[in-house]
Design a protein around this motif. Structure first.
Motif, PDB file in Angstrom:
ATOM      1  N   LYS A   4     -13.317  -2.330   8.075  1.00 31.09           N
ATOM      2  CA  LYS A   4     -14.033  -2.166   6.824  1.00 31.09           C
ATOM      3  C   LYS A   4     -13.902  -0.727   6.345  1.00 31.09           C
ATOM      4  N   SER A   5     -13.616  -0.559   5.053  1.00 23.74           N
ATOM      5  CA  SER A   5     -13.513   0.789   4.497  1.00 23.74           C
ATOM      6  C   SER A   5     -14.868   1.225   3.955  1.00 23.74           C
ATOM      7  N   LYS A   6     -14.913   2.439   3.424  1.00 25.55           N
ATOM      8  CA  LYS A   6     -16.167   2.995   2.905  1.00 25.55           C
ATOM      9  C   LYS A   6     -16.732   2.176   1.747  1.00 25.55           C
ATOM     10  N   GLN A   7     -15.872   1.579   0.926  1.00 26.49           N
ATOM     11  CA  GLN A   7     -16.330   0.829  -0.247  1.00 26.49           C
ATOM     12  C   GLN A   7     -16.693  -0.618   0.086  1.00 26.49           C
ATOM     13  N   GLY A   8     -16.661  -1.028   1.355  1.00 27.59           N
ATOM     14  CA  GLY A   8     -16.972  -2.400   1.716  1.00 27.59           C
ATOM     15  C   GLY A   8     -15.748  -3.291   1.662  1.00 27.59           C
ATOM     16  N   MET A   9     -14.610  -2.734   1.334  1.00 29.85           N
ATOM     17  CA  MET A   9     -13.364  -3.494   1.296  1.00 29.85           C
ATOM     18  C   MET A   9     -12.766  -3.476   2.694  1.00 29.85           C
ATOM     19  N   THR A  98       4.750  -9.070   0.930  1.00 29.15           N
ATOM     20  CA  THR A  98       5.619  -8.485   1.948  1.00 29.15           C
ATOM     21  C   THR A  98       5.400  -6.978   1.929  1.00 29.15           C
ATOM     22  N   GLU A  99       5.988  -6.287   2.889  1.00 34.64           N
ATOM     23  CA  GLU A  99       5.894  -4.818   2.901  1.00 34.64           C
ATOM     24  C   GLU A  99       6.494  -4.219   1.627  1.00 34.64           C
ATOM     25  N   ASP A 100       7.464  -4.911   1.041  1.00 35.01           N
ATOM     26  CA  ASP A 100       8.130  -4.416  -0.161  1.00 35.01           C
ATOM     27  C   ASP A 100       7.369  -4.725  -1.447  1.00 35.01           C
ATOM     28  N   THR A 101       6.424  -5.693  -1.401  1.00 32.56           N
ATOM     29  CA  THR A 101       5.738  -6.097  -2.632  1.00 32.56           C
ATOM     30  C   THR A 101       4.240  -5.837  -2.632  1.00 32.56           C
ATOM     31  N   ALA A 102       3.654  -5.523  -1.477  1.00 31.76           N
ATOM     32  CA  ALA A 102       2.203  -5.303  -1.407  1.00 31.76           C
ATOM     33  C   ALA A 102       1.896  -3.934  -0.820  1.00 31.76           C
ATOM     34  N   GLN A 103       1.255  -3.117  -1.629  1.00 33.21           N
ATOM     35  CA  GLN A 103       0.873  -1.786  -1.163  1.00 33.21           C
ATOM     36  C   GLN A 103      -0.383  -1.867  -0.301  1.00 33.21           C
ATOM     37  N   ASP A 104      -1.410  -2.524  -0.815  1.00 36.58           N
ATOM     38  CA  ASP A 104      -2.683  -2.684  -0.105  1.00 36.58           C
ATOM     39  C   ASP A 104      -3.146  -4.126  -0.256  1.00 36.58           C
ATOM     40  N   ILE A 105      -3.799  -4.645   0.787  1.00 36.21           N
ATOM     41  CA  ILE A 105      -4.416  -5.968   0.716  1.00 36.21           C
ATOM     42  C   ILE A 105      -5.793  -5.837   1.346  1.00 36.21           C
ATOM     43  N   GLY A 106      -6.811  -6.137   0.549  1.00 37.15           N
ATOM     44  CA  GLY A 106      -8.168  -5.998   1.043  1.00 37.15           C
ATOM     45  C   GLY A 106      -8.989  -7.245   0.782  1.00 37.15           C
ATOM     46  N   LEU A 107     -10.069  -7.368   1.521  1.00 35.79           N
ATOM     47  CA  LEU A 107     -11.010  -8.463   1.338  1.00 35.79           C
ATOM     48  C   LEU A 107     -12.337  -7.878   0.900  1.00 35.79           C
ATOM     49  N   ASP A 108     -12.759  -8.227  -0.296  1.00 34.35           N
ATOM     50  CA  ASP A 108     -14.061  -7.832  -0.813  1.00 34.35           C
ATOM     51  C   ASP A 108     -15.013  -8.979  -0.495  1.00 34.35           C
ATOM     52  N   ALA A 109     -15.721  -8.865   0.632  1.00 34.47           N
ATOM     53  CA  ALA A 109     -16.586  -9.950   1.096  1.00 34.47           C
ATOM     54  C   ALA A 109     -17.705 -10.246   0.111  1.00 34.47           C
ATOM     55  N   GLY A 110     -18.229  -9.215  -0.547  1.00 35.91           N
ATOM     56  CA  GLY A 110     -19.312  -9.403  -1.513  1.00 35.91           C
ATOM     57  C   GLY A 110     -18.901 -10.263  -2.700  1.00 35.91           C
ATOM     58  N   LYS A 111     -17.650 -10.196  -3.086  1.00 35.15           N
ATOM     59  CA  LYS A 111     -17.138 -10.976  -4.222  1.00 35.15           C
ATOM     60  C   LYS A 111     -16.277 -12.154  -3.767  1.00 35.15           C
ATOM     61  N   SER A 112     -16.170 -12.352  -2.456  1.00 39.65           N
ATOM     62  CA  SER A 112     -15.324 -13.417  -1.889  1.00 39.65           C
ATOM     63  C   SER A 112     -13.929 -13.388  -2.498  1.00 39.65           C
ATOM     64  N   THR A 113     -13.347 -12.183  -2.537  1.00 32.71           N
ATOM     65  CA  THR A 113     -12.061 -12.003  -3.214  1.00 32.71           C
ATOM     66  C   THR A 113     -11.081 -11.217  -2.346  1.00 32.71           C
ATOM     67  N   ILE A 114      -9.873 -11.741  -2.264  1.00 39.32           N
ATOM     68  CA  ILE A 114      -8.761 -11.011  -1.659  1.00 39.32           C
ATOM     69  C   ILE A 114      -8.123 -10.224  -2.793  1.00 39.32           C
ATOM     70  N   LYS A 115      -7.976  -8.920  -2.605  1.00 38.60           N
ATOM     71  CA  LYS A 115      -7.400  -8.067  -3.641  1.00 38.60           C
ATOM     72  C   LYS A 115      -6.082  -7.485  -3.141  1.00 38.60           C
ATOM     73  N   ILE A 116      -5.033  -7.706  -3.924  1.00 41.46           N
ATOM     74  CA  ILE A 116      -3.706  -7.218  -3.565  1.00 41.46           C
ATOM     75  C   ILE A 116      -3.256  -6.212  -4.611  1.00 41.46           C
ATOM     76  N   ASN A 117      -2.938  -5.021  -4.155  1.00 43.70           N
ATOM     77  CA  ASN A 117      -2.361  -3.994  -5.013  1.00 43.70           C
ATOM     78  C   ASN A 117      -0.850  -4.086  -4.810  1.00 43.70           C
ATOM     79  N   SER A 118      -0.154  -4.608  -5.825  1.00 43.27           N
ATOM     80  CA  SER A 118       1.270  -4.868  -5.652  1.00 43.27           C
ATOM     81  C   SER A 118       2.128  -3.671  -6.027  1.00 43.27           C
ATOM     82  N   LYS A 119       3.363  -3.718  -5.551  1.00 42.24           N
ATOM     83  CA  LYS A 119       4.343  -2.681  -5.863  1.00 42.24           C
ATOM     84  C   LYS A 119       5.705  -3.346  -5.933  1.00 42.24           C
ATOM     85  N   GLU A 120       6.644  -2.677  -6.552  1.00 46.86           N
ATOM     86  CA  GLU A 120       8.025  -3.152  -6.612  1.00 46.86           C
ATOM     87  C   GLU A 120       8.903  -2.049  -6.049  1.00 46.86           C
TER      88      GLU A 120
END
Length: 181
Positions: A4-9, A98-120
């Motif tokens: 878990k990170s500082k922001q709850g992600m 993949t390592e080439d398409t996803a920079q960060d992948i987090g789970l926001d438990a409070g919002k029941s959401t998987i958040k993916i920060n993508s990259k190319e």
């Protein structure tokens, strides 16, 4: 278990790249009300409680409800998400981080959401355009150059070689590239 990170992600990137079983276990133990039924190597979500959002450079690209989570079928380890944009829209997309398409992948438990920060960070070895998180990718088994799967399949069918290393390639019964030399 994900950290878990500082922001709850919670950072779930290692679990996503490991496979669906470990990911589902972490999500189910973190978010109340998440129910999934295992069908072979796929977990079908029993309710519409889990969301997924893909963003790039701070802007939303795609968001929806996770319908199922499964293992990749291209011989690589990792997870595929089937996500429906909305019940009205009906648009369904496969998200293949993949390592080439996803920079960060987090789970926001409070919002029941998987958040993916993508990259190319990867270009298709056939067309030269960026490979996105929604794209299916194949690689040359000899030099590991990557391409959009439909582009590489067409290239192999026409030229019987890799677009980068030029060594002979064919396709097995599952349309996977195999060396012919």
């Amino acid at each position: 278990m994900a950290k878990k990170s500082k922001q709850g992600m919670m950072n779930i990137k290692p679990l996503v790249f490991k496979g669906s079983k470990d990911l589902i276990q972490a999500i189910s133990s973190t978010i109340e009300g998440i129910q999934a039924t295992k069908v072979i190597q796929t977990y079908v979500m029993e309710n519409n409680n889990l969301k997924l959002a893909v963003g790039k450079d701070g802007k939303g690209i795609f968001a929806g409800t996770v319908k199922w989570i499964g293992n990749r079928t291209d011989g690589m380890r990792g997870t595929v998400f089937c996500v429906q944009k909305s019940a009205k829209d009906g648009e369904i997309r496969l998200i293949i981080p993949t390592e080439d398409t996803a920079q960060d992948i987090g789970l926001d438990a409070g919002k029941s959401t998987i958040k993916i920060n993508s990259k190319e960070s990867l270009k298709c070895s056939v067309c030269g355009k960026g490979i996105k998180i929604f794209d299916e990718v194949l690689a040359c088994p000899l030099c590991n150059s990557k391409a959009h799967s439909d582009h590489l399949l067409e290239w192999i069918n026409m030229r019987h070689s890799c677009p980068i290393c030029k060594k002979g390639l064919g396709l097995d019964n599952n349309n996977a590239p195999i060396p012919t030399d």
